[in-house]
Design a protein around this motif. Structure first.
Motif, short mmCIF file in Angstrom:
data_model
loop_
_atom_site.label_atom_id
_atom_site.label_comp_id
_atom_site.label_asym_id
_atom_site.label_seq_id
_atom_site.Cartn_x
_atom_site.Cartn_y
_atom_site.Cartn_z
N ASN A 12 0.83 -1.21 0.00
CA ASN A 12 0.00 0.00 0.00
C ASN A 12 0.86 1.26 0.00
OD1 ASN A 12 -2.36 -1.51 -0.01
ND2 ASN A 12 -2.60 -1.45 2.21
N LYS A 13 1.93 1.27 0.78
CA LYS A 13 2.82 2.43 0.83
C LYS A 13 3.52 2.65 -0.51
CE LYS A 13 3.66 2.56 5.78
NZ LYS A 13 4.67 2.51 6.85
N GLU A 16 1.08 4.08 -2.91
CA GLU A 16 0.88 5.50 -2.59
C GLU A 16 2.04 6.34 -3.14
OE1 GLU A 16 0.80 8.39 1.33
OE2 GLU A 16 0.22 6.29 1.58
N ARG A 19 1.59 6.82 -6.82
CA ARG A 19 0.58 7.84 -7.11
C ARG A 19 1.13 9.25 -6.84
NH1 ARG A 19 -2.51 3.87 -4.63
NH2 ARG A 19 -2.50 4.98 -2.63
N ASP A 20 1.90 9.39 -5.79
CA ASP A 20 2.51 10.69 -5.48
C ASP A 20 3.43 11.15 -6.61
OD1 ASP A 20 1.18 10.76 -3.05
OD2 ASP A 20 2.94 10.16 -1.87
#
Length: 93
Positions: A12-13, A16, A19-20
């Motif tokens: 998940n990290k 993320e 996406r960042d």
């Protein structure tokens, strides 16, 4: 936290972080000249950190339960570095 929970948490990290980076790349398209060059260089550094996290994640997938704790420490440190780099770039916008 067991190995399966670690895998889920770090996947998940990493997602993320991906996406960042995409968000920053999209924002940098509106920049020009020296500003764009600086943004692109910083985004490249973030991508390198994300690639490192990917590598640690692969290590986690192939590790024993005991080794997973060591890999978690590496991933945590890498994520902190990524977050700091992201904040620096986000402040520019």
């Amino acid at each position: 936290m067991n190995k399966q929970e670690l895998k889920t948490e770090f996947k998940n990290k990493i997602d993320e972080a991906y996406r960042d980076i995409l968000e920053l790349e999209n924002k940098s398209k509106n920049a020009s000249g020296e500003m764009k060059k600086q943004l692109d260089e910083r985004i490249d550094k973030l991508q390198t950190k994300k690639d490192q996290m990917d590598s640690f994640y692969e290590e986690l997938l192939n590790s024993s339960e005991e080794k997973a704790k060591e890999v978690k420490i590496k991933l945590d440190k890498s994520m902190v570095g990524f977050r700091e780099g992201f904040k620096e770039i986000a402040e520019i916008f």
